[in-house]
Motif scaffolding. Structure first.
Motif, PDB file in Angstrom:
ATOM      1  N   GLU A   1      72.618 102.545  36.744  1.00  0.00           N
ATOM      2  CA  GLU A   1      72.333 103.606  38.074  1.00  0.00           C
ATOM      3  C   GLU A   1      72.540 105.076  37.846  1.00  0.00           C
ATOM      4  O   GLU A   1      71.411 105.739  38.320  1.00  0.00           O
ATOM      5  N   LEU A   2      73.357 105.250  36.972  1.00  0.00           N
ATOM      6  CA  LEU A   2      73.509 106.907  36.712  1.00  0.00           C
ATOM      7  C   LEU A   2      72.281 107.375  36.021  1.00  0.00           C
ATOM      8  O   LEU A   2      71.894 108.369  36.140  1.00  0.00           O
ATOM      9  N   SER A   3      71.908 106.643  35.081  1.00  0.00           N
ATOM     10  CA  SER A   3      70.583 107.024  34.107  1.00  0.00           C
ATOM     11  C   SER A   3      69.551 107.046  34.894  1.00  0.00           C
ATOM     12  O   SER A   3      68.621 108.029  35.104  1.00  0.00           O
ATOM     13  N   ALA A   4      69.422 106.171  35.878  1.00  0.00           N
ATOM     14  CA  ALA A   4      68.090 106.181  37.044  1.00  0.00           C
ATOM     15  C   ALA A   4      68.211 107.595  37.669  1.00  0.00           C
ATOM     16  O   ALA A   4      67.320 108.107  37.985  1.00  0.00           O
ATOM     17  N   VAL A   5      69.385 107.987  38.326  1.00  0.00           N
ATOM     18  CA  VAL A   5      69.700 109.028  39.075  1.00  0.00           C
ATOM     19  C   VAL A   5      69.124 110.215  38.228  1.00  0.00           C
ATOM     20  O   VAL A   5      68.591 111.162  38.882  1.00  0.00           O
ATOM     21  N   ARG A   6      69.653 110.378  36.919  1.00  0.00           N
ATOM     22  CA  ARG A   6      69.491 111.384  36.062  1.00  0.00           C
ATOM     23  C   ARG A   6      67.902 111.430  35.996  1.00  0.00           C
ATOM     24  O   ARG A   6      67.525 112.735  35.937  1.00  0.00           O
ATOM     25  N   ALA A   7      67.160 110.449  35.785  1.00  0.00           N
ATOM     26  CA  ALA A   7      65.713 110.323  35.466  1.00  0.00           C
ATOM     27  C   ALA A   7      64.966 110.768  36.776  1.00  0.00           C
ATOM     28  O   ALA A   7      64.062 111.635  36.830  1.00  0.00           O
ATOM     29  N   LEU A   8      65.385 110.495  37.891  1.00  0.00           N
ATOM     30  CA  LEU A   8      64.918 110.887  39.318  1.00  0.00           C
ATOM     31  C   LEU A   8      65.171 112.513  39.376  1.00  0.00           C
ATOM     32  O   LEU A   8      64.113 112.990  39.655  1.00  0.00           O
ATOM     33  N   LEU A   9      66.287 112.842  39.207  1.00  0.00           N
ATOM     34  CA  LEU A   9      66.416 114.240  39.142  1.00  0.00           C
ATOM     35  C   LEU A   9      65.597 115.232  38.099  1.00  0.00           C
ATOM     36  O   LEU A   9      64.862 116.104  38.548  1.00  0.00           O
ATOM     37  N   ASP A  10      65.701 114.727  37.172  1.00  0.00           N
ATOM     38  CA  ASP A  10      64.843 115.425  35.933  1.00  0.00           C
ATOM     39  C   ASP A  10      63.350 115.468  36.551  1.00  0.00           C
ATOM     40  O   ASP A  10      62.572 116.564  36.350  1.00  0.00           O
TER      41      ASP A  10
ATOM     42  N   HIS B   1      77.920 109.412  46.234  1.00  0.00           N
ATOM     43  CA  HIS B   1      76.205 109.333  46.302  1.00  0.00           C
ATOM     44  C   HIS B   1      75.891 108.320  47.240  1.00  0.00           C
ATOM     45  O   HIS B   1      76.227 107.444  47.432  1.00  0.00           O
ATOM     46  N   VAL B   2      74.494 109.062  47.521  1.00  0.00           N
ATOM     47  CA  VAL B   2      73.751 108.094  48.420  1.00  0.00           C
ATOM     48  C   VAL B   2      72.515 107.807  47.879  1.00  0.00           C
ATOM     49  O   VAL B   2      71.808 108.800  47.030  1.00  0.00           O
ATOM     50  N   LEU B   3      72.285 106.283  47.552  1.00  0.00           N
ATOM     51  CA  LEU B   3      71.065 105.948  46.672  1.00  0.00           C
ATOM     52  C   LEU B   3      70.195 105.034  47.742  1.00  0.00           C
ATOM     53  O   LEU B   3      70.480 104.340  48.391  1.00  0.00           O
ATOM     54  N   VAL B   4      68.858 105.309  47.647  1.00  0.00           N
ATOM     55  CA  VAL B   4      68.007 104.861  48.420  1.00  0.00           C
ATOM     56  C   VAL B   4      67.000 103.895  47.386  1.00  0.00           C
ATOM     57  O   VAL B   4      66.609 104.583  46.483  1.00  0.00           O
ATOM     58  N   GLN B   5      66.777 102.628  47.265  1.00  0.00           N
ATOM     59  CA  GLN B   5      66.189 101.632  46.569  1.00  0.00           C
ATOM     60  C   GLN B   5      65.093 101.191  47.343  1.00  0.00           C
ATOM     61  O   GLN B   5      65.160 100.804  48.544  1.00  0.00           O
ATOM     62  N   ASP B   6      64.052 101.202  46.571  1.00  0.00           N
ATOM     63  CA  ASP B   6      62.833 100.276  47.133  1.00  0.00           C
ATOM     64  C   ASP B   6      62.313  99.363  46.002  1.00  0.00           C
ATOM     65  O   ASP B   6      62.961  99.496  45.029  1.00  0.00           O
ATOM     66  N   ASP B   7      61.179  98.798  46.010  1.00  0.00           N
ATOM     67  CA  ASP B   7      60.704  97.855  45.321  1.00  0.00           C
ATOM     68  C   ASP B   7      60.365  98.240  43.856  1.00  0.00           C
ATOM     69  O   ASP B   7      60.392  97.718  42.924  1.00  0.00           O
ATOM     70  N   ALA B   8      60.029  99.697  43.659  1.00  0.00           N
ATOM     71  CA  ALA B   8      59.885 100.380  42.449  1.00  0.00           C
ATOM     72  C   ALA B   8      60.925 100.968  42.013  1.00  0.00           C
ATOM     73  O   ALA B   8      60.915 101.400  40.723  1.00  0.00           O
ATOM     74  N   GLY B   9      62.364 100.954  42.599  1.00  0.00           N
ATOM     75  CA  GLY B   9      63.566 101.260  42.034  1.00  0.00           C
ATOM     76  C   GLY B   9      64.099 102.527  42.711  1.00  0.00           C
ATOM     77  O   GLY B   9      63.928 102.350  43.977  1.00  0.00           O
TER      78      GLY B   9
END
Length: 177
Positions: free
Chosen positions: A15-24, A44-52
């Motif tokens: 999840e942390l890797s996905a957050v960092r990738a989104l921010l980058d 943290h607030v994380l919003v997930q959809d079908d694509a991640g």
């Protein structure tokens, strides 16, 4: 679409890797390691959809001094929405959840906004700080004129602050505000 609120300690490494990738991606590669560190250690607030991972934001504890009083401040960091779902309300959903955390846990909310981000924040009631901004640096208190005009506040228990009185941010590596 799901929204989750969790502390950094509750997030899996993936999840942390996905957050960092989104921010980058959202900041076009202009999101430094120090920026990343600023967004960790809080909620943290994380919003997930079908694509991640579609959207993210965090709030961390900082101290801001105003008129000789240090205020426990929920400082909003690392807010981003995936490019293909921007302008669909996800930024507002993230901010609503972060604002609830700020209202329940802190004296004050604060964030530093880009010109684009400022529109979202002011529409939600965040107020641009019109006064001076300083930081408690290793060399003492220093003025940060480059941060003036970019700092926004969400008053909670502290009530309205007097713009004639400076704000002093606690020190941190990288961008102080």
């Amino acid at each position: 679409m799901t929204l989750r609120v969790a502390h950094t300690a509750e997030l899996e490494p993936s999840e942390l890797s996905a957050v960092r990738a989104l921010l980058d991606a959202a900041f076009d590669g202009d999101f430094s390691d120090e920026d990343w560190q600023h967004g960790l250690g809080g909620m943290h607030v994380l919003v997930q959809d079908d694509a991640g991972l579609a959207a993210h934001g965090s709030v961390v504890m900082r101290r801001l001094r105003h008129r000789g009083r240090w205020l426990r401040t929920g400082y909003v960091e690392a807010v981003a929405v995936r490019a293909d779902v921007r302008r669909t309300g996800l930024g507002g959903r993230v901010m609503a959840a972060l604002e609830r955390v700020v209202e329940r846990a802190y004296d004050l909310g604060a964030l530093s906004a880009s010109e684009d981000g400022a529109r979202l924040y002011t529409a939600r009631g965040w107020q641009r700080w019109p006064g001076q901004v300083h930081a408690l640096s290793p060399d003492g208190i220093v003025r940060l004129p480059e941060e003036e005009g970019d700092l926004y506040l969400w008053p909670t228990l502290a009530g309205p602050l007097d713009p004639a009185g400076e704000l002093v941010l606690d020190w941190r590596d990288g961008d102080v505000a």
